[in-house]
Structures are given as C-alpha cells and as structure tokens.
Write an enzyme that holds these catalytic residues in place. Structure first.
Site, PDB file in Angstrom:
ATOM      1  CG  HIS A   1       1.280   7.626 -11.349  1.00  0.00           C
ATOM      2  ND1 HIS A   1       2.634   7.987 -10.019  1.00  0.00           N
ATOM      3  CD2 HIS A   1       0.446   8.585 -11.863  1.00  0.00           C
ATOM      4  CE1 HIS A   1       2.625   9.825 -10.361  1.00  0.00           C
ATOM      5  NE2 HIS A   1       1.371   9.437 -11.264  1.00  0.00           N
TER       6      HIS A   1
ATOM      7  NE  ARG B   1      -0.385  -7.289  -7.250  1.00  0.00           N
ATOM      8  CZ  ARG B   1       0.519  -6.722  -7.657  1.00  0.00           C
ATOM      9  NH1 ARG B   1       1.760  -6.588  -7.241  1.00  0.00           N
ATOM     10  NH2 ARG B   1       0.389  -5.270  -8.045  1.00  0.00           N
TER      11      ARG B   1
ATOM     12  CD  GLU C   1      -0.213   8.670  -0.005  1.00  0.00           C
ATOM     13  OE1 GLU C   1       0.662   9.417  -0.979  1.00  0.00           O
ATOM     14  OE2 GLU C   1      -0.558   7.869   0.301  1.00  0.00           O
TER      15      GLU C   1
ATOM     16  CE  LYS D   1      -3.727   2.588  -3.967  1.00  0.00           C
ATOM     17  NZ  LYS D   1      -2.464   2.406  -4.721  1.00  0.00           N
TER      18      LYS D   1
END
Ligand code: ADP
Length: 668
Positions: free
Chosen positions: A235, A292, A200, A116
C-alpha cells in the site's frame, strides 16, 4: 519574504527545499541528528544545528526543541517537509505561538484531516464522493462487523489515524472479520497509539489518482492536475506519473473541482493532496487528504513547470497564488521512481549498509534526481530507506517511459540492496507500457517482476566471465615490458591454438563453472565460453570501469564495480554480483587429464612448492599461481614427481599455458 528558513527534516526533501530557498535568496538552517552530522542536507544549508540522538523521536520529532532552535538562530519560518512533524497540529500550533511561520496549512485544517474518519465526515457534508463505508463512533466488533456484512465483502479495515499503509487489513469473508479487526487494531495502537477503526468497501483493482491543490490565505484555490500513484507495494507508492493516463478533460475537471471543494470545506491554505480511488467506470471516491507536500510532487512540477516549494513559501508569506487556474496547463508527461534500499525478492524488506557506489544518471532537462545522500553515506536503520527519487520528463508517456527505463539502467548503486532492477523490470514490462495498471499491479505481475535466475542471472554470466578475462589480461599487460608482452609479440604462438581455462563464479549461493577457451580470430582475441549447456562467443574491451562486450554478436556496455566482496556488473538494467572462486584444477585425475598442468588463467607464478624429481603424494600442492588477487594451487593427480617446471617464481604466465611436466609412479 522570510530571511531565514529552518527545515525541520532531513535527507532528500531537506535538500530539495534548500535548493529553492537558495534560489529565492532565503538563508537556510538544517537540523541534524548524531548519524546525520555529515549528511548532504547539512552540507547544503547555510547553517546547521544539532537536534539530538539518531532515533527520530529524539531529534527530528522533538517539536519544542526544534522551536527553540528556530528562535535561537532567528529563523522566521519552518518548513516541515513531509513525514516527521509535517502533519502534526501541535507543532504547527507551537510555531504560531512563537511567531514563526509554519510553511503548511492552518492548524485547524491539519486537525480536520488528521483522522480519516473525521475527514470522511467533513467530505460527506461537503458532498465530495466517498468510498462507501462506515466511519462512525460505534467501535464494537459486532457493530463494525454488521456494517461490513451489510456492505458485503471484501471490506478494508483502516485505522482512522493511519498512514504509510499501517493498521490496514483486507477482509474477504465474514468469518475472517474478527481476527482481522484485532490485528488491525493492534497494529494501529502500536503505530499511532490510537486504534479507532473505519470500515470501507474494498474496491477491486481501482487506481489511485490524487489531485494536487493549492490555496492561498485569501480564499483562492487552484488544482495542479492529477498524479496516478497506483503502482504500490504494501500500500505504498513506488512509481508515480502525471498526468494520469486515459484521463479525459471532463473527468479531470470533475476531480479537480471535487478536490477544491474538499480543500475549501476545511479553509485550506498551502499545498495539499486529495487522494481518490478511481474505478474502471470513471467513478472516483475520496480517500483522504494529505496536508503537506507529497513525496511525488516533482512529477507535477515537471508537467506544469512550477516550483511547488516556491509556491508554498509564497503562500506562507501571505502572497496570493502565483498563478490562476486558467494560466495552468499540462505540458508533457513525467514519471517518478522511488529508489529504495530494499530487497524486492525478500518481501521488500528494507536494507541498510554503506553506499559504496552511488552513480546516478546525468541530470538534464529530461532527468532529475532528488536525493539526500552521496557515495560513501550509510543507509541506516533510523530513517526511511529511500535513497533517491528519479524523475523523468518528455513530451508523451511513451517517450517519458523510455527515458525512465534508460535512466534506470544508468543508475548504479552498490553496497546496499536496492529495488532498481525491480523498477526497471516494472517500467519496461508490457502491461505497464500498455497502461494496464491498477493498485494490484505488483501482486498480479509478481512472477515476472521478481528475480528469475534464467532470465536475469544467466545472460550476465558470460559478461562477468569476460570481465575477469579482460581484467586479468590488462593486469598482466601493465606488468609486462611491452617488448616481451605475449600480446605484442609477433610470433603468434597462440594463433588458432586453444587455451582452456576454468572460472568459477559465485552468485549468491550458486556457483557457476565457466569453461573458457581463448583463441585468435585474426588479430583479435575471442573467448569461447561454455556455461552448463550454453555456449557463448565473447569478445570485448575494458576501459577503466566500462566494459564493452559482444556476446554471441550482441554488443552491450556495462559498468563494473570491483569491491571487497567481489564484483558487480551493471548491464542493461540488470546487475550481477559475483565472486571469482578458485578454479581448483588438478585435484582429481579427471581434471588433470582434462586440462593438464595448465595455468587456470593469466597470472603470476607465486611459488614452486616441490623440487623437480622429488617424490610427491597424490593431492600434494606443486605450484601456486596468483590471478585476480587469488591464489590457485595445482596439485599432484597421483603419487609421482615433477620432472620439470617450465617457469620459476615471479614469472608471468598466460592462461592455458603448460606449467610443468609430471611423471606419475607406475601402479604397483
Ligand atoms: P495510508 O494513509 O496508510 O497510506 P490510504 O488510505 O492512503 O492509507 O490507502 C493506501 C492505499 O491503499 C491506497 O493508495 C489504495 O491503493 C489502497 N486502498 C485504500 N483504501 C482502499 C479501498 N477502500 N479499496 C481498495 N484499495 C484501497
């Protein structure tokens, strides 16, 4: 085109890929682990090869072994599905080295998006808007914390290698930072063997909106619009829809272009998904790119009329994209609900067990069910507990939502706890209909979505009791010579006469007592029930496993599943699982006085336990009735004797009928 495709996966996505490959005339090879020998994906494929023991690390994650199998069977391509090896650059590389086409993006693209942090660096460079945060090298607790402090709380700590919501922690204030970081790192280490973290800004109540992109090997790319996947628990997505509600053409084009920019920045090819968070001001921020086919790809297929697996195979086969951007358009609206073996009322804990009943809704142009299991299969501890994906389509969001709720009421599963009732409540809730949705939806509406005894169990009690009454009546009728059936006799000895019975239903740990009196209204039997303070007038028809019931004038159709542990009644998106307990009558003076020596329900006399005139003690069993596969004994209310039995062993008796006359001893 490829002649033989090996699918390095299992379950629903294997089945999904096999369907398209078959349609395209490509032979398919499935893999199976020990526990999957008889699995649906194995039965559907042209060939199947054993990949190893049940734990996925010993079978579906065995990269070299899978390559060897592909070479042995002569497969010229491997589709990795999602999960398992689908985003594993080493595996993609192995394919390449062995001249097997990996149906997925180039190795470099997988690598670039594998972290990430790296992904955010590349996107920053490509000027794709990012969720504000820190994704640099300084991994010291002080360093990370100073970035969080600067940004302002709340922040979200994320594992760079993360996926499936693991290694993520919200931090609401500076004092919590160090503990949260330690916890997130521990989780990341154990899940991904990598605890590199990024920080973040934690956006409050954003939506998760992602763009489906497709690129070919000739530098062309298109976007197949967006999916809203905001409804999540832990999540993780559970209901997805396409298109996203409230989307303007302008924002769609902006997000689509940004997604393509992201894909082009890493020379992407094949199917990919660029995930964004969208705030209420229409600002969107890059979160990550999944290299994907996504679980939720069917909603895109439903609104575009395209088969994304076919697109993947064509692109992997070095063909140009099947359609250019201007030929793609959105038609209607689609939802996907993920049917999981999990217990929403117990923190969504995954459940396991045998799917003793698996009855999906009928598929049509509006309803699609993608699954990898059939009735009798086990949901094991080894793999993801998703049972199926229920996908619906219609012209508008409202109509599609109506399709979704209806299809959920028609989805009947027994043997394993599922989230179907939860999904039904969610999909039929007012805020969901009204598009008041963000990633906090489930948390916010938890109270109304989880099981509520008063709303969910109580209305089904009379339906359950009615089923027992009708089932037993049917049982008696089929065992009686018609001529003598009390139900066909013309003398109507029961007319307007009340017959009291007591049923006890055990639902979970709770027992509900149902007082039933049976009467005729004209020629029809009605059952007046009292449960607690509630009274219900009930009537109905039972045909095989279908119960048509009218409770206080409200007619509904239910499906009933009788099994070893009791019964399950599926009714209007709700389900009640219960056992019929022995209605213990005659145990006390009160009971005996209330109900006398009446049969607790329609049944058969199994045994007469004492002789007439024989002295008996208080509590001594006198007669045994069998009903609903259970024995009920009637006991002496005091010392005394039976002066007469009105029936003998083997006789059929109606609920409420007097069975014997009892003479109590005179008190000394
Ligand atoms: P994973 O790869 O583990 O699935 P993601 O980065 O895709 O993790 O995030 C999963 C979900 O967490 C998102 O769909 C969103 O609901 C939430 N989320 C992620 N980042 C943020 C953020 N910065 N602010 C608020 N919510 C976030």
């Amino acid at each position: 085109m490829f002649s033989k495709l090996l699918i390095a996966n299992r379950g629903e996505i294997s089945c999904r890929i096999i369907k398209t490959a078959k349609r395209m005339g490509i032979l398919t090879v499935a893999l199976y682990s020990d526990i999957d020998k008889q699995a649906l994906h194995v039965k559907m494929a042209d060939e199947a090869v054993y990949a190893g023991p049940s734990p996925s690390k010993d079978s579906y994650l065995q990269a070299q072994k899978i390559i060897n199998i592909a070479l042995k069977v002569g497969a010229d391509a491997i589709h990795p599905g999602y999960g398992f090896l689908s985003e594993n650059a080493t595996f993609a590389n192995l394919c390449q080295q062995n001249d097997i086409v990996f149906v997925g993006p180039p190795v470099n693209a997988i690598q670039a998006m594998g972290s990430k942090s790296e992904a955010k660096k590349i996107m920053e460079h490509a000027k794709v808007p990012l969720v504000p945060g820190y994704h640099g090298e300084d991994q010291s607790a002080e360093g990370l914390k100073s970035h969080a402090d600067k940004m302002g709380y709340p922040v979200l700590l994320k594992a760079a290698a993360g996926g499936g919501g693991k290694g993520m922690r919200q931090v609401w204030q500076a004092s919590e930072f160090n503990d949260a970081l330690a916890a997130a790192k521990r989780e990341a280490m154990s899940s991904f063997s990598d605890d590199l973290m990024l920080v973040e800004k934690y956006l409050i109540e954003p939506r998760h909106v992602e763009i489906q992109v497709f690129c070919d090997n000739f530098g062309e790319g298109v976007y197949l619009f967006e999916r809203d996947c905001s409804v999540q628990r832990r999540h993780q997505k559970i209901i997805e829809e396409a298109p996203a509600f409230g989307m303007t053409e302008e924002l769609r084009a902006q997000m689509g272009e940004a997604a393509l920019k992201a894909a082009k920045a890493i020379d992407y090819a094949g199917a990919g998904t660029v995930e964004f968070l969208l705030d209420s001001n229409g600002q969107f921020y890059f979160m990550e790119m999944n290299t994907r086919l996504q679980v939720e790809h069917p909603v895109t297929e439903m609104i575009t009329g395209q088969d994304l697996v076919e697109w993947q195979l064509r692109v992997a086969n070095n063909e140009p994209l099947p359609l250019p951007q201007q030929a793609l358009s959105i038609h209607g609206h689609a939802f996907e609900a993920r049917i999981y073996a999990e217990d929403p009322n117990n923190e969504f804990l995954p459940a396991t067990g045998k799917l003793s009943l698996l009855h999906p809704p009928i598929e049509s142009e509006h309803v699609r069910v993608d699954t990898g299991v059939i009735q009798g299969d086990d949901v094991s501890v080894f793999y993801d507990p998703m049972i199926a994906k229920l996908i619906v389509w219609d012209e508008t969001r409202d109509k599609a939502l109506a399709r979704l709720t209806k299809a959920l009421t028609e989805y009947h599963i027994d043997g394993v706890v599922t989230n179907i009732e939860f999904l039904y409540k969610l999909a039929s809730s007012v805020p969901f209909k009204a598009e008041q949705i963000d990633t906090g939806f489930i948390e916010k509406h938890q109270d109304s979505l989880l099981l509520n005894e008063q709303q969910d169990v109580e209305p089904l009690l009379p339906v359950a009791a009615l089923y027992l009454m009708l089932h037993n009546k049917q049982h008696l009728e089929t065992n009686l010579n018609d001529q003598f059936s009390p139900w066909s006799q013309g003398n109507a000895w029961r007319a307007n006469e009340l017959h009291h019975q007591k049923l006890e239903l055990m639902v979970g740990k709770d027992t509900f007592v149902v007082q039933v009196s049976q009467a005729y209204v004209g020629k029809h039997i009605v059952y007046d029930m009292k449960i607690g303070h509630q009274e219900y007038r009930c009537s109905g028809v039972l045909e095989n496993d279908q119960l048509i019931s009218t409770i206080n004038g409200h007619r509904t159709i239910s499906k009933v599943n009788a099994h070893q542990e009791g019964y399950s009644v599926f009714c209007s998106g709700k389900v009640i699982q219960f056992q019929a307990l022995q209605a213990d009558l005659g145990d006390t003076q009160d009971n005996a006085a209330d109900l006398g020596f009446t049969a607790p329900m329609n049944g058969t006399v199994i045994a007469i336990l004492v002789e007439p005139q024989q002295q008996v003690e208080k509590g001594q069993p006198l007669i045994v009735i069998e009903a609903m596969k259970m024995e009920h004994s009637l006991k002496a209310p005091s010392s005394g004797c039976v002066s007469e039995f009105y029936f003998k062993a083997g006789d059929l008796v109606d609920g409420g009928v007097e069975l014997l006359a009892f003479q109590a001893n005179q008190e000394a």
